[in-house]
Design a protein around this motif. Structure first.
Motif, mmCIF file in Angstrom:
data_model
loop_
_atom_site.group_PDB
_atom_site.id
_atom_site.type_symbol
_atom_site.label_atom_id
_atom_site.label_comp_id
_atom_site.label_asym_id
_atom_site.label_seq_id
_atom_site.Cartn_x
_atom_site.Cartn_y
_atom_site.Cartn_z
ATOM 1 N N MET A 1 -0.619 -3.020 -6.987
ATOM 2 C CA MET A 1 0.780 -2.041 -6.908
ATOM 3 C C MET A 1 1.692 -2.540 -7.592
ATOM 4 S SD MET A 1 1.940 -2.611 -3.049
ATOM 5 C CE MET A 1 0.431 -3.118 -2.282
ATOM 6 N N ARG A 2 2.665 -1.877 -8.343
ATOM 7 C CA ARG A 2 3.937 -2.154 -8.860
ATOM 8 C C ARG A 2 4.941 -2.136 -7.833
ATOM 9 N NH1 ARG A 2 3.441 -4.893 -12.972
ATOM 10 N NH2 ARG A 2 5.714 -4.478 -13.629
ATOM 11 N N ALA A 3 5.670 -3.104 -7.704
ATOM 12 C CA ALA A 3 6.705 -3.518 -6.959
ATOM 13 C C ALA A 3 7.918 -3.980 -7.639
ATOM 14 C CB ALA A 3 6.492 -4.446 -5.948
ATOM 15 N N SER A 4 9.025 -4.434 -6.871
ATOM 16 C CA SER A 4 10.179 -4.891 -7.648
ATOM 17 C C SER A 4 10.785 -6.262 -6.923
ATOM 18 C CB SER A 4 11.007 -4.053 -8.139
ATOM 19 O OG SER A 4 11.678 -3.401 -6.886
ATOM 20 N N ALA A 5 11.708 -6.694 -7.723
ATOM 21 C CA ALA A 5 12.159 -7.776 -6.969
ATOM 22 C C ALA A 5 13.502 -7.103 -6.071
ATOM 23 C CB ALA A 5 13.017 -8.752 -8.095
ATOM 24 N N TRP A 6 13.649 -7.771 -5.247
ATOM 25 C CA TRP A 6 15.093 -7.359 -4.415
ATOM 26 C C TRP A 6 16.008 -8.566 -4.132
ATOM 27 C CZ3 TRP A 6 16.807 -8.913 0.419
ATOM 28 C CH2 TRP A 6 17.693 -8.223 1.115
ATOM 29 N N ARG A 7 17.151 -8.294 -4.046
ATOM 30 C CA ARG A 7 18.129 -9.119 -3.844
ATOM 31 C C ARG A 7 19.196 -8.659 -2.966
ATOM 32 N NH1 ARG A 7 20.709 -10.581 -9.011
ATOM 33 N NH2 ARG A 7 21.551 -8.572 -8.697
ATOM 34 N N GLY A 8 19.667 -9.398 -1.883
ATOM 35 C CA GLY A 8 20.542 -9.056 -0.940
ATOM 36 C C GLY A 8 21.792 -10.102 -0.778
ATOM 37 N N ARG A 19 10.529 -5.685 -2.978
ATOM 38 C CA ARG A 19 10.487 -4.275 -2.570
ATOM 39 C C ARG A 19 9.076 -3.668 -2.966
ATOM 40 N NH1 ARG A 19 14.613 -0.587 -1.042
ATOM 41 N NH2 ARG A 19 15.974 -2.241 -1.381
ATOM 42 N N VAL A 20 8.301 -3.207 -2.053
ATOM 43 C CA VAL A 20 7.087 -2.148 -2.242
ATOM 44 C C VAL A 20 7.295 -0.831 -2.539
ATOM 45 C CG1 VAL A 20 5.933 -4.235 -1.243
ATOM 46 C CG2 VAL A 20 6.528 -2.187 0.065
ATOM 47 N N GLY A 21 8.467 -0.331 -1.817
ATOM 48 C CA GLY A 21 8.786 1.213 -1.819
ATOM 49 C C GLY A 21 8.007 1.787 -0.795
ATOM 50 N N ARG A 22 8.461 2.964 -0.487
ATOM 51 C CA ARG A 22 7.834 3.728 0.679
ATOM 52 C C ARG A 22 6.335 4.381 0.532
ATOM 53 N NH1 ARG A 22 13.101 7.190 2.759
ATOM 54 N NH2 ARG A 22 14.214 5.526 3.430
ATOM 55 N N ARG A 25 4.304 1.168 0.489
ATOM 56 C CA ARG A 25 4.199 0.828 1.984
ATOM 57 C C ARG A 25 3.111 1.670 2.897
ATOM 58 N NH1 ARG A 25 9.144 2.605 5.303
ATOM 59 N NH2 ARG A 25 7.965 4.490 5.120
ATOM 60 N N ASP A 26 3.323 3.029 2.646
ATOM 61 C CA ASP A 26 2.478 3.885 3.320
ATOM 62 C C ASP A 26 0.860 3.792 2.979
ATOM 63 O OD1 ASP A 26 4.777 4.558 4.524
ATOM 64 O OD2 ASP A 26 5.112 6.554 3.565
ATOM 65 N N GLU A 27 0.645 3.405 1.779
ATOM 66 C CA GLU A 27 -0.436 3.262 1.326
ATOM 67 C C GLU A 27 -1.399 2.127 1.655
ATOM 68 O OE1 GLU A 27 -3.529 3.854 -2.615
ATOM 69 O OE2 GLU A 27 -1.364 4.484 -2.691
ATOM 70 N N PHE A 28 -0.718 1.107 1.424
ATOM 71 C CA PHE A 28 -1.334 -0.230 1.341
ATOM 72 C C PHE A 28 -1.022 -1.222 2.536
ATOM 73 C CE2 PHE A 28 -0.841 0.647 -3.124
ATOM 74 C CZ PHE A 28 -2.135 0.745 -3.536
ATOM 75 N N GLU A 89 3.577 -7.486 -9.860
ATOM 76 C CA GLU A 89 2.397 -6.898 -9.125
ATOM 77 C C GLU A 89 1.977 -7.462 -8.044
ATOM 78 O OE1 GLU A 89 -0.853 -4.002 -9.830
ATOM 79 O OE2 GLU A 89 1.088 -4.099 -11.175
ATOM 80 N N LEU A 90 1.639 -6.659 -7.017
ATOM 81 C CA LEU A 90 1.181 -7.172 -5.695
ATOM 82 C C LEU A 90 -0.105 -6.568 -5.457
ATOM 83 C CD1 LEU A 90 2.428 -8.665 -3.293
ATOM 84 C CD2 LEU A 90 2.965 -6.477 -2.416
ATOM 85 N N VAL A 91 -1.112 -7.405 -5.695
ATOM 86 C CA VAL A 91 -2.247 -7.177 -5.430
ATOM 87 C C VAL A 91 -2.866 -7.040 -4.165
ATOM 88 C CG1 VAL A 91 -4.686 -7.513 -6.340
ATOM 89 C CG2 VAL A 91 -2.869 -7.921 -7.861
ATOM 90 N N PRO A 92 -3.554 -6.169 -3.554
ATOM 91 C CA PRO A 92 -4.047 -6.107 -2.170
ATOM 92 C C PRO A 92 -5.497 -6.721 -2.080
ATOM 93 C CG PRO A 92 -3.316 -3.944 -2.840
ATOM 94 C CD PRO A 92 -3.450 -4.655 -3.910
ATOM 95 N N LEU A 93 -5.697 -7.566 -1.181
ATOM 96 C CA LEU A 93 -6.924 -8.660 -1.221
ATOM 97 C C LEU A 93 -7.547 -8.276 -0.062
ATOM 98 C CD1 LEU A 93 -5.062 -11.979 -2.043
ATOM 99 C CD2 LEU A 93 -6.397 -10.485 -3.738
ATOM 100 N N GLY A 94 -7.294 -7.235 0.905
ATOM 101 C CA GLY A 94 -7.859 -6.969 1.917
ATOM 102 C C GLY A 94 -6.963 -7.429 3.262
ATOM 103 N N GLY A 95 -6.983 -6.469 4.258
ATOM 104 C CA GLY A 95 -6.422 -6.798 5.507
ATOM 105 C C GLY A 95 -4.810 -6.668 5.061
ATOM 106 N N ASN A 96 -4.262 -7.869 5.661
ATOM 107 C CA ASN A 96 -2.738 -8.076 5.454
ATOM 108 C C ASN A 96 -2.359 -9.234 4.343
ATOM 109 O OD1 ASN A 96 -3.226 -10.552 6.998
ATOM 110 N ND2 ASN A 96 -1.663 -10.299 8.037
ATOM 111 N N ARG A 97 -3.311 -9.293 3.403
ATOM 112 C CA ARG A 97 -3.367 -10.293 2.325
ATOM 113 C C ARG A 97 -2.904 -9.587 0.973
ATOM 114 N NH1 ARG A 97 -7.090 -15.469 3.082
ATOM 115 N NH2 ARG A 97 -5.100 -16.417 3.734
ATOM 116 N N PHE A 98 -2.096 -10.216 0.346
ATOM 117 C CA PHE A 98 -1.746 -9.654 -1.014
ATOM 118 C C PHE A 98 -1.616 -11.163 -1.884
ATOM 119 C CE2 PHE A 98 -0.402 -6.844 1.940
ATOM 120 C CZ PHE A 98 -0.586 -5.583 1.670
#
Length: 102
Positions: A1-8, A19-22, A25-28, A89-98
């Motif tokens: 999935m495409r994601a972006s850097a976040w800074r606060g 930031r994965v975005g809504r 988040r909802d899909e993965f 890029e945040l690659v889903p590896l299964g379960g809660n691992r990326f």
């Protein structure tokens, strides 16, 4: 999935995250998870998913050790114009691992 850097926070004292975005988040991600494991440069690191992740802040952040900050520094930048964060890029590896890749 495409994601972006976040800074606060201010530029000199910032918290960094991804930031994965809504839609991603909802899909993965499962609302049963309170944390995720992210492989960064061959090692897994744990990141909490806060209540805000499920409401209006769909990003995971550095807490304590600046793992994401240092990865962003090495692979992208820590300074970007508002509205144009680096993409990752945040690659889903299964379960809660990326896997996080540049």
């Amino acid at each position: 999935m495409r994601a972006s850097a976040w800074r606060g926070g201010s530029t000199n004292n910032s918290t960094y995250g991804i930031r994965v975005g809504r839609p991603n988040r909802d899909e993965f991600f499962s609302s049963n998870w309170d944390k995720i494991e992210v492989e960064i440069d061959g090692a897994f690191h744990s990141f909490a998913l806060t209540g805000g992740f499920w409401r209006k802040c769909p990003e995971f952040r550095d807490r304590g050790e600046p793992i994401l900050r240092e990865w962003l520094r090495r692979n992208h930048t820590l300074d970007w114009q508002k509205g144009t964060p680096p993409t990752v890029e945040l690659v889903p590896l299964g379960g809660n691992r990326f896997r996080l890749t540049a």
